[in-house]
Structures are given as structure tokens and as C-alpha cells.
Motif scaffolding. Structure first.
Motif, PDB file in Angstrom:
ATOM      1  N   THR A 256      -3.163   1.459   3.432  1.00 17.37           N
ATOM      2  CA  THR A 256      -3.768   2.767   3.216  1.00 17.37           C
ATOM      3  C   THR A 256      -3.114   3.797   4.133  1.00 17.37           C
ATOM      4  N   PHE A 257      -3.240   5.057   3.745  1.00 11.30           N
ATOM      5  CA  PHE A 257      -2.725   6.151   4.570  1.00 11.30           C
ATOM      6  C   PHE A 257      -3.570   7.387   4.316  1.00 11.30           C
ATOM      7  N   ALA A 258      -3.506   8.332   5.229  1.00 13.74           N
ATOM      8  CA  ALA A 258      -4.240   9.587   5.112  1.00 13.74           C
ATOM      9  C   ALA A 258      -3.492  10.493   4.135  1.00 13.74           C
ATOM     10  N   ASP A 259      -4.136  10.814   2.998  1.00 13.11           N
ATOM     11  CA  ASP A 259      -3.456  11.576   1.953  1.00 13.11           C
ATOM     12  C   ASP A 259      -3.005  12.946   2.442  1.00 13.11           C
ATOM     13  N   ALA A 260      -3.836  13.616   3.235  1.00 11.64           N
ATOM     14  CA  ALA A 260      -3.456  14.944   3.720  1.00 11.64           C
ATOM     15  C   ALA A 260      -2.188  14.894   4.556  1.00 11.64           C
ATOM     16  N   GLU A 261      -2.094  13.893   5.438  1.00 12.05           N
ATOM     17  CA  GLU A 261      -0.888  13.748   6.264  1.00 12.05           C
ATOM     18  C   GLU A 261       0.320  13.398   5.398  1.00 12.05           C
ATOM     19  N   PHE A 262       0.094  12.552   4.406  1.00  8.31           N
ATOM     20  CA  PHE A 262       1.173  12.139   3.502  1.00  8.31           C
ATOM     21  C   PHE A 262       1.770  13.357   2.801  1.00  8.31           C
ATOM     22  N   HIS A 263       0.906  14.230   2.255  1.00  4.37           N
ATOM     23  CA  HIS A 263       1.402  15.394   1.537  1.00  4.37           C
ATOM     24  C   HIS A 263       1.970  16.453   2.484  1.00  4.37           C
ATOM     25  N   LYS A 264       1.321  16.620   3.612  1.00  2.00           N
ATOM     26  CA  LYS A 264       1.810  17.608   4.578  1.00  2.00           C
ATOM     27  C   LYS A 264       3.244  17.312   4.998  1.00  2.00           C
ATOM     28  N   ARG A 265       3.540  16.028   5.149  1.00  2.00           N
ATOM     29  CA  ARG A 265       4.878  15.622   5.595  1.00  2.00           C
ATOM     30  C   ARG A 265       5.838  15.401   4.427  1.00  2.00           C
ATOM     31  N   GLU A 266       5.344  15.416   3.188  1.00  2.00           N
ATOM     32  CA  GLU A 266       6.115  15.028   2.006  1.00  2.00           C
ATOM     33  C   GLU A 266       6.807  13.681   2.260  1.00  2.00           C
ATOM     34  N   THR A 267       6.004  12.750   2.729  1.00  2.00           N
ATOM     35  CA  THR A 267       6.514  11.424   3.098  1.00  2.00           C
ATOM     36  C   THR A 267       6.965  10.648   1.867  1.00  2.00           C
ATOM     37  N   ARG A 268       8.046   9.928   2.021  1.00  2.00           N
ATOM     38  CA  ARG A 268       8.452   8.953   1.009  1.00  2.00           C
ATOM     39  C   ARG A 268       8.111   7.558   1.532  1.00  2.00           C
ATOM     40  N   ILE A 269       7.441   6.776   0.702  1.00  2.00           N
ATOM     41  CA  ILE A 269       7.218   5.360   1.015  1.00  2.00           C
ATOM     42  C   ILE A 269       8.108   4.552   0.082  1.00  2.00           C
ATOM     43  N   ILE A 270       8.988   3.755   0.669  1.00  2.00           N
ATOM     44  CA  ILE A 270      10.022   3.059  -0.097  1.00  2.00           C
ATOM     45  C   ILE A 270       9.855   1.554   0.085  1.00  2.00           C
ATOM     46  N   GLY A 271       9.714   0.854  -1.009  1.00  2.00           N
ATOM     47  CA  GLY A 271       9.755  -0.600  -0.956  1.00  2.00           C
ATOM     48  C   GLY A 271      11.195  -1.077  -0.980  1.00  2.00           C
ATOM     49  N   SER A 272      11.491  -2.119  -0.237  1.00  2.00           N
ATOM     50  CA  SER A 272      12.846  -2.678  -0.204  1.00  2.00           C
ATOM     51  C   SER A 272      12.742  -4.184  -0.362  1.00  2.00           C
ATOM     52  N   ARG A 273      13.270  -4.699  -1.464  1.00  2.00           N
ATOM     53  CA  ARG A 273      13.127  -6.127  -1.753  1.00  2.00           C
ATOM     54  C   ARG A 273      14.483  -6.791  -1.915  1.00  2.00           C
ATOM     55  N   ASN A 274      14.694  -7.880  -1.198  1.00  2.00           N
ATOM     56  CA  ASN A 274      15.905  -8.691  -1.347  1.00  2.00           C
ATOM     57  C   ASN A 274      17.154  -7.840  -1.149  1.00  2.00           C
ATOM     58  N   ALA A 275      18.180  -8.027  -1.988  1.00  2.00           N
ATOM     59  CA  ALA A 275      19.438  -7.298  -1.825  1.00  2.00           C
ATOM     60  C   ALA A 275      20.236  -7.370  -3.121  1.00  2.00           C
ATOM     61  N   LEU A 276      21.187  -6.453  -3.253  1.00  2.00           N
ATOM     62  CA  LEU A 276      22.068  -6.387  -4.408  1.00  2.00           C
ATOM     63  C   LEU A 276      23.466  -6.869  -4.034  1.00  2.00           C
ATOM     64  N   ARG A 277      24.303  -7.091  -5.048  1.00  2.00           N
ATOM     65  CA  ARG A 277      25.682  -7.519  -4.798  1.00  2.00           C
ATOM     66  C   ARG A 277      26.384  -6.553  -3.848  1.00  2.00           C
ATOM     67  N   ALA A 278      26.148  -5.254  -4.024  1.00  2.00           N
ATOM     68  CA  ALA A 278      26.805  -4.279  -3.150  1.00  2.00           C
ATOM     69  C   ALA A 278      26.414  -4.466  -1.692  1.00  2.00           C
ATOM     70  N   ASP A 279      25.167  -4.892  -1.449  1.00  2.00           N
ATOM     71  CA  ASP A 279      24.716  -5.121  -0.074  1.00  2.00           C
ATOM     72  C   ASP A 279      25.404  -6.354   0.516  1.00  2.00           C
ATOM     73  N   PHE A 280      25.514  -7.413  -0.275  1.00  2.00           N
ATOM     74  CA  PHE A 280      26.243  -8.598   0.182  1.00  2.00           C
ATOM     75  C   PHE A 280      27.686  -8.233   0.508  1.00  2.00           C
ATOM     76  N   ASP A 281      28.329  -7.468  -0.375  1.00  2.00           N
ATOM     77  CA  ASP A 281      29.724  -7.084  -0.132  1.00  2.00           C
ATOM     78  C   ASP A 281      29.845  -6.232   1.130  1.00  2.00           C
ATOM     79  N   ARG A 282      28.885  -5.350   1.345  1.00  2.00           N
ATOM     80  CA  ARG A 282      28.903  -4.503   2.552  1.00  2.00           C
ATOM     81  C   ARG A 282      28.816  -5.366   3.803  1.00  2.00           C
ATOM     82  N   VAL A 283      27.956  -6.374   3.791  1.00  2.00           N
ATOM     83  CA  VAL A 283      27.797  -7.239   4.957  1.00  2.00           C
ATOM     84  C   VAL A 283      29.043  -8.085   5.176  1.00  2.00           C
ATOM     85  N   ILE A 284      29.576  -8.650   4.106  1.00  2.00           N
ATOM     86  CA  ILE A 284      30.792  -9.464   4.231  1.00  2.00           C
ATOM     87  C   ILE A 284      31.916  -8.637   4.851  1.00  2.00           C
TER      88      ILE A 284
END
Length: 328
Positions: A256-284
Motif C-alpha cells: 500500500t501507499f499514500a495516494d496523495a503522496e503518489f500523485h504529488k510526486r508523480e511516482t512510477r512503480i515498476i515491477g522487474s521480473r527475471n531478465a531478457l536476452r539483452a540483459d544476459f548479453d549486457r552482463v556477459i
């Protein structure tokens, strides 16, 4: 062949399984060279993983050599996320969040064994890396993917909460992106390790009010790699106006989060799951170019035969461990 199997919570054994001799069409046989042990494996051992049926051959941080075909012997990194290829996520180039994803070592038997069959599309050449380095690519790719999702630019001020392996990987790639990286953790030992082995100097004590002085306006991006709902929610007020919160870890609880603070800051909440081929190549590429301190990451390398006797102690002491790797 011998396989590392979690038979039941708290019970890990090395036991024989049949040696794969023929791969299905579109798949390849891989002779496993090294396996990284991660938080998922410890959770499986402790009976805390919600999506797993026992017994299970664990292991999804994998490197190996192709065992068949004209390029037999080539060192490869295994992408352990098996996607369907037909769901909306897959068709939109996001197989990392496939609706029917199967992860080696979780939803199906993994690679803590001598040989495994894997879809050819999930095998990435690891030229210029050692087998031990190649087994680190998967967990580092999770952090690299989170950084890519955040869209960092040089000079961004970021906070990575959770200084375990995933958090350290995220911090390393945020630093490579040119960000000013701060690390936070409840463990003073983990923070000391981050300073000693990886050169992170901006260390913040978790639970303390850090929004003062130069940090009064907060962080452009807060990455959470703790697996704690309380930590995720405590991180929202630390996001600067116009900033982002990136959830690298996953929790079962509601957030949960405070909606007023969320909008005031125009916050982005981003989920990040696993990785893509480009991420593996970047690490290699980063490892090959000497940008990732892999010697510091590898806390210990041990043979599979030793793991049954060591697993309980490793699980109990993992706060002091960066990465243990196993050779079959």
C-alpha cells in the motif's frame, strides 16, 4: 548421473538420475560446468517457496558446455526461464514475464547435475568467460534488467535497499550506468562487505531517517531487493518528486501507499521480473570487459558431493555469503 535434490524441506541429497542422451527437437544437451546457489534455493531448502513440488532437482544459475552438435564443447550460459512463445507477453517481446513461464529448478527439475536438456534459444555463448563467471550471469542479469527498466541516466541518485546478491548486482549495474549509488540494509555485515569487496561507500542504515542534508529531496530511483513488504512500503517516501520505485524482489503480501503522496510526486512503480536476452548479453560483455568484480562475488566453490553436509550451514549463514558455486 548424480543430482542435487531437495527431497523435502530441510532435506537435501545427492542421488542418481538417468543420464540424458537425446534432446527433444529444438533443444540441446548441456554438460553442466557450474551452478550458483541463490536465495530461491535456500527458500526451497527451508520449505518457503510457494510454487514448488518436492522432490526437486534444484539449480537455475547455470553454465555448461554444449554436449551435441557441430559446436559441441562451446561454453554457454543457460537462461533458466522457459517461456511458451505464444502468450501476449511473449508475442510482445517480454518472455521474462510469460503467462505460462517455467523456471528450471523451480517449476521443473533444474541443473544441479552433470547434464541437462535446454531449449536452444535459451543458450547464450559465453566466450571470454570462465565457467564460474558464466554461472554468475543469470543472477547479475536480474539486476541489469531492473536497471534497464528504471531507465537510469548518468548522475541519477539511486538507493538500493537490500545488499544481498541481487541487490549488489543491481547496485553494480546502476553504478555502471553512471548513477550515484547508495546501499541500505539491516545487516551491518552486508554493508561492510559491500564496501570492502565492491567499493560502495554511500551506505545507509536501514530504518534511520536518511532524508537530510544533500539527501533531503530523496532518490531519483529506489530499488527494493529485500523481499520484505515493510521495506518496499518504507521506500516509497524516499522517492524524490518525479522519481521511481523499482520492485526487484517479490512478496506475497499486499503493498500500500499514500495516494496523495503518489500523485504529488508523480511516482512510477515498476515491477522487474527475471531478465531478457539483452540483459544476459549486457552482463556477459561487462564481465568480459572486467567491469564486474567476479572474484569478489565468488565466496566459495565446492563440489556437489560436499553440498548435503554444507547446505544447512550455508542457509543459516547466507547473510555473510555473496555467492557459493557448485561444480558437478
Amino acid at each position: 548421473m548424480d543430482c542435487g535434490i531437495c527431497v523435502a524441506p530441510g532435506r537435501f541429497e545427492v542421488a542418481p538420475r538417468a543420464w540424458p542422451m537425446i534432446a527433444p527437437p529444438g533443444w540441446r544437451l548441456v554438460d553442466i560446468a557450474a551452478i550458483g546457489i541463490c536465495g530461491t534455493d535456500y527458500h526451497i531448502f527451508e520449505g518457503k517457496h510457494p510454487f514448488l513440488d518436492y522432490p526437486r532437482v534444484i539449480g537455475h544459475e547455470l553454465s555448461g558446455h554444449l554436449a551435441d552438435g557441430p559446436d559441441a564443447g562451446q561454453l554457454v550460459v543457460v537462461n533458466p526461464y522457459l517461456s511458451c512463445g505464444t502468450c501476449r507477453a511473449c508475442l510482445r517481446g517480454k518472455p521474462n514475464c510469460c503467462a505460462a513461464i517455467e523456471v528450471l529448478g523451480v517449476h521443473r527439475d533444474g541443473g544441479m547435475c552433470a547434464r541437462i536438456a535446454v531449449p536452444e534459444a535459451n543458450l547464450y555463448p559465453a566466450e571470454g568467460l570462465s565457467a564460474i563467471q558464466a554461472a554468475m550471469v543469470e543472477f547479475l542479469a536480474i539486476g541489469a534488467h531492473a536497471v534497464a527498466r528504471a531507465g537510469l541516466v548518468p548522475g541519477d541518485r539511486v538507493l538500493v535497499t537490500g545488499a544481498g546478491p541481487i541487490g549488489l548486482g543491481t547496485a553494480i549495474f546502476a553504478r555502471l550506468a553512471g548513477a550515484e549509488v547508495h546501499l541500505s540494509d539491516l545487516s551491518a555485515e552486508r554493508l561492510a562487505t559491500a564496501r570492502r569487496l565492491f567499493g560502495f561507500e554511500r551506505l545507509q542504515e536501514a530504518g534511520r531517517d536518511i532524508l537530510a542534508g544533500d539527501l533531503a529531496e530523496g532518490f531519483d530511483t529506489v530499488f527494493d531487493a529485500t523481499g520484505s513488504a515493510a521495506s518496499i512500503m518504507a521506500g516509497f517516501p524516499l522517492v524524490a518528486h518525479g522519481g521511481s520505485s523499482v520492485l526487484v524482489s517479490v512478496v506475497k503480501d499486499d503493498i500500500t501507499f499514500a495516494d496523495a503522496e503518489f500523485h504529488k510526486r508523480e511516482t512510477r512503480i515498476i515491477g522487474s521480473r527475471n531478465a531478457l536476452r539483452a540483459d544476459f548479453d549486457r552482463v556477459i560483455a561487462a564481465i568480459r570487459d572486467g567491469q564486474v568484480p567476479t572474484d569478489a562475488i565468488a565466496t566459495e566453490v565446492l563440489p556437489l558431493a560436499d553440498l548435503p553436509g554444507r547446505f544447512p550451514g550455508l542457509a543459516a549463514e547466507r547473510g555473510a555469503i555473496v555467492k557459493v558455486l557448485v561444480t558437478p
